[in-house]
Design a protein around this motif. Structure first.
Motif, PDB file in Angstrom:
ATOM      1  N   PHE A   1       0.855  -1.138   0.032  1.00  9.40           N
ATOM      2  CA  PHE A   1       0.018  -0.055  -0.088  1.00  9.40           C
ATOM      3  C   PHE A   1       0.783   1.374  -0.257  1.00  9.40           C
ATOM      4  N   ILE A   2       2.083   1.260   0.757  1.00 12.58           N
ATOM      5  CA  ILE A   2       2.571   2.522   0.912  1.00 12.58           C
ATOM      6  C   ILE A   2       3.600   2.625  -0.348  1.00 12.58           C
ATOM      7  N   ALA A   3       4.134   1.617  -1.138  1.00 11.24           N
ATOM      8  CA  ALA A   3       4.684   1.490  -2.303  1.00 11.24           C
ATOM      9  C   ALA A   3       3.787   2.078  -3.257  1.00 11.24           C
TER      10      ALA A   3
ATOM     11  N   MET B   1       3.362   5.814  -2.648  1.00  8.67           N
ATOM     12  CA  MET B   1       4.542   6.610  -3.015  1.00  8.67           C
ATOM     13  C   MET B   1       4.746   6.584  -4.698  1.00  8.67           C
ATOM     14  N   ALA B   2       4.395   5.543  -5.562  1.00 14.18           N
ATOM     15  CA  ALA B   2       4.542   5.293  -6.650  1.00 14.18           C
ATOM     16  C   ALA B   2       3.507   6.184  -7.263  1.00 14.18           C
ATOM     17  N   ARG B   3       2.387   6.509  -6.820  1.00 15.80           N
ATOM     18  CA  ARG B   3       1.197   7.335  -7.641  1.00 15.80           C
ATOM     19  C   ARG B   3       1.955   8.714  -7.092  1.00 15.80           C
ATOM     20  N   ARG B   4       2.587   9.071  -5.973  1.00 17.10           N
ATOM     21  CA  ARG B   4       3.072  10.433  -5.794  1.00 17.10           C
ATOM     22  C   ARG B   4       4.264  10.748  -6.713  1.00 17.10           C
ATOM     23  N   ALA B   5       5.042   9.532  -7.017  1.00 13.61           N
ATOM     24  CA  ALA B   5       6.500   9.894  -7.889  1.00 13.61           C
ATOM     25  C   ALA B   5       5.953  10.088  -9.067  1.00 13.61           C
ATOM     26  N   MET B   6       4.960   9.400  -9.814  1.00 12.84           N
ATOM     27  CA  MET B   6       4.562   9.399 -11.098  1.00 12.84           C
ATOM     28  C   MET B   6       3.901  10.776 -11.422  1.00 12.84           C
ATOM     29  N   ARG B   7       3.372  11.287 -10.607  1.00 12.18           N
ATOM     30  CA  ARG B   7       2.309  12.617 -10.808  1.00 12.18           C
ATOM     31  C   ARG B   7       3.197  13.566 -11.615  1.00 12.18           C
ATOM     32  N   PRO B   8       4.439  13.843 -11.058  1.00  6.73           N
ATOM     33  CA  PRO B   8       5.216  15.097 -11.741  1.00  6.73           C
ATOM     34  C   PRO B   8       5.474  14.520 -13.192  1.00  6.73           C
ATOM     35  N   LEU B   9       5.824  13.059 -13.221  1.00  8.92           N
ATOM     36  CA  LEU B   9       6.514  12.701 -14.463  1.00  8.92           C
ATOM     37  C   LEU B   9       5.276  12.606 -15.496  1.00  8.92           C
ATOM     38  N   ALA B  10       4.097  12.300 -14.882  1.00  5.30           N
ATOM     39  CA  ALA B  10       2.832  12.159 -15.840  1.00  5.30           C
ATOM     40  C   ALA B  10       2.375  13.706 -16.248  1.00  5.30           C
ATOM     41  N   ARG B  11       2.584  14.724 -15.471  1.00  4.37           N
ATOM     42  CA  ARG B  11       2.284  15.855 -15.840  1.00  4.37           C
ATOM     43  C   ARG B  11       3.192  16.497 -16.624  1.00  4.37           C
TER      44      ARG B  11
END
Length: 422
Positions: free
Chosen positions: A160-162, A165-175
């Motif tokens: 769940f934590i991963a 964290m993965a969603r948070r890490a991917m948001r800037p990349l997705a943007r």
């Protein structure tokens, strides 16, 4: 479709990162759990051996520590603890200790339990001690279960934590990816109109050269070449404005811009395009200066996009009306084409939502549904807005379309010149 594909790619990347991070955590937990279990097991074995070593020095089986069974063989006489254990004493261990004089360690099962046995030759006697391993084995079992359960809980929690964290890490990349694709789409859309104008002017020059002598064509050619130079400069300004719009950290330099002058210039630039499609284009409304605070290149993009869109869909006429209404400058771009479908009104300003009825799909430019979205974004950057007016209902005539751009007037600069203009 592009948004759905980007969303699917992001979800796939999040899942992949989640699985990889969770697998890493599980491997670390297994290594740490195995190390802890090995340390505890080794410590229990050493504790058990110390207890057996201390017990071999007793003088009598009756003096044995609790939970330790003792047998003493002295001069052929065997004396054991009061509790009888089937399978003990270990006769083979007695014989080996007597023969070698060295301590002998062994394991014996008695009454369904396992015992650790130590046999030592002590002077003229041989002492054998045994200790029940049931409690130690239960402790090991409890430790193993505790490690397994805690490992599973930690693995689920880490998953769940991963994922978080993965969603948070991917948001800037997705943007960043969305911004990149958006810039490419904007650039391809915005550059199409100036390139079309350049192509049209080049064709006009060729027509002059083939239909008239060089002397007769010289004045017309000079004018057309001036327009080509102007359009080339416009392309550079559009690229610079696109780069600014693509980087949220940058902001366009706003200046006093005469909206009337820019509307006149945009209409003049679109005449060749309109003429090639048998469409007449007129500019009505205010002739005095209406000054707004905006980026000249951005306004050029806005007008070029909306006027070009109107020309492409008009049946015969396009009208660009500029007016001052209260504290706002209002530009209405109307055409007598098929208009906007009622069901598309709410999605007309979404990217890649082609909101016009296509009258001929085999001829003319293809529309990707970006123009209105770009126009709305440009207007919003300078405090304005873009909206679609309700269709005119006149029996026997096409409904047409009217797109209205509203920008706040720069206070105190609506009547005098001196503003930025083409």
């Amino acid at each position: 479709m592009t948004a759905q594909r980007d969303g699917a790619e992001m979800r796939h990347a999040v899942r992949r990162l989640t699985v990889q991070f969770t697998a890493l955590i599980v491997i670390l937990l297994v290594l740490v759990g195995g190390l802890v279990f090995a340390i505890v097991s080794t410590s229990a074995e050493e504790s058990n051996l110390r207890a057996l070593t201390d017990a071999v020095h007793v003088d009598s089986p009756h003096d044995a520590p609790q939970a330790v069974w003792v047998a003493i063989l002295d001069g052929g006489h065997l004396e054991t603890s009061a509790v009888r254990l089937p399978g003990l004493p270990d006769e083979a261990a007695f014989a080996e200790a007597a023969r070698t004089g060295q301590p002998v360690e062994s394991q014996r099962d008695s009454a369904g339990r396992s015992y650790s046995v130590l046999t030592v030759a002590d002077g003229g006697r041989i002492v054998q001690v045994a200790r029940d391993q049931h409690e130690t084995q239960e402790e090991r079992g409890r430790l193993l279960w505790a490690l397994v359960v805690s490992g599973l809980v930690a693995a689920v929690a880490s998953a769940f934590i991963a994922a978080w964290m993965a969603r948070r890490a991917m948001r800037p990349l997705a943007r960043a990816l969305a911004l990149q694709r958006r810039f490419i789409a904007d650039a391809s859309h915005e550059l199409r109109t100036p390139l079309t104008l350049l192509s049209t002017r080049a064709q006009l020059i060729r027509r002059h050269l083939t239909s008239a002598s060089a002397t007769d064509a010289a004045p017309a050619l000079a004018g057309e070449l001036d327009e080509i130079v102007h359009d080339s400069q416009l392309l550079t300004e559009i690229l610079e404005d696109l780069l600014i719009a693509a980087d949220p950290r940058e902001s366009a330099i706003a200046a006093d811009v005469d909206l009337v002058a820019w509307a006149d210039t945009a209409v003049a630039a679109a005449v060749a395009h309109a003429t090639s499609g048998s469409v007449s284009i007129t500019r009505t409304g205010e002739n005095r200066a209406l000054v707004v605070l905006a980026s000249p290149a951005a306004l050029q993009r806005l007008f070029s996009s909306l006027i070009s869109n109107a020309v492409d869909h008009a049946s015969g006429t396009v009208q660009v009306d500029v007016a001052a209404e209260g504290a706002e400058a209002v530009v209405r771009i109307s055409d007598d084409g098929p208009g906007f479908p009622a069901e598309m009104a709410e999605r007309a300003f979404e990217r890649f939502s082609s909101s016009r009825r296509e009258t001929n799909l085999s001829e003319g430019p293809r529309h990707y549904g970006i123009g209105l979205a770009l126009a709305a974004e440009i207007a919003a950057r300078f405090g304005g807005s873009v909206r679609i007016e309700p269709a005119r209902v006149t029996p026997g005539t096409p409904p047409g379309a009217t797109v209205t751009v509203t920008l706040p007037l720069h206070r105190g600069r609506t009547k005098t010149g001196g503003s930025a203009h083409p």
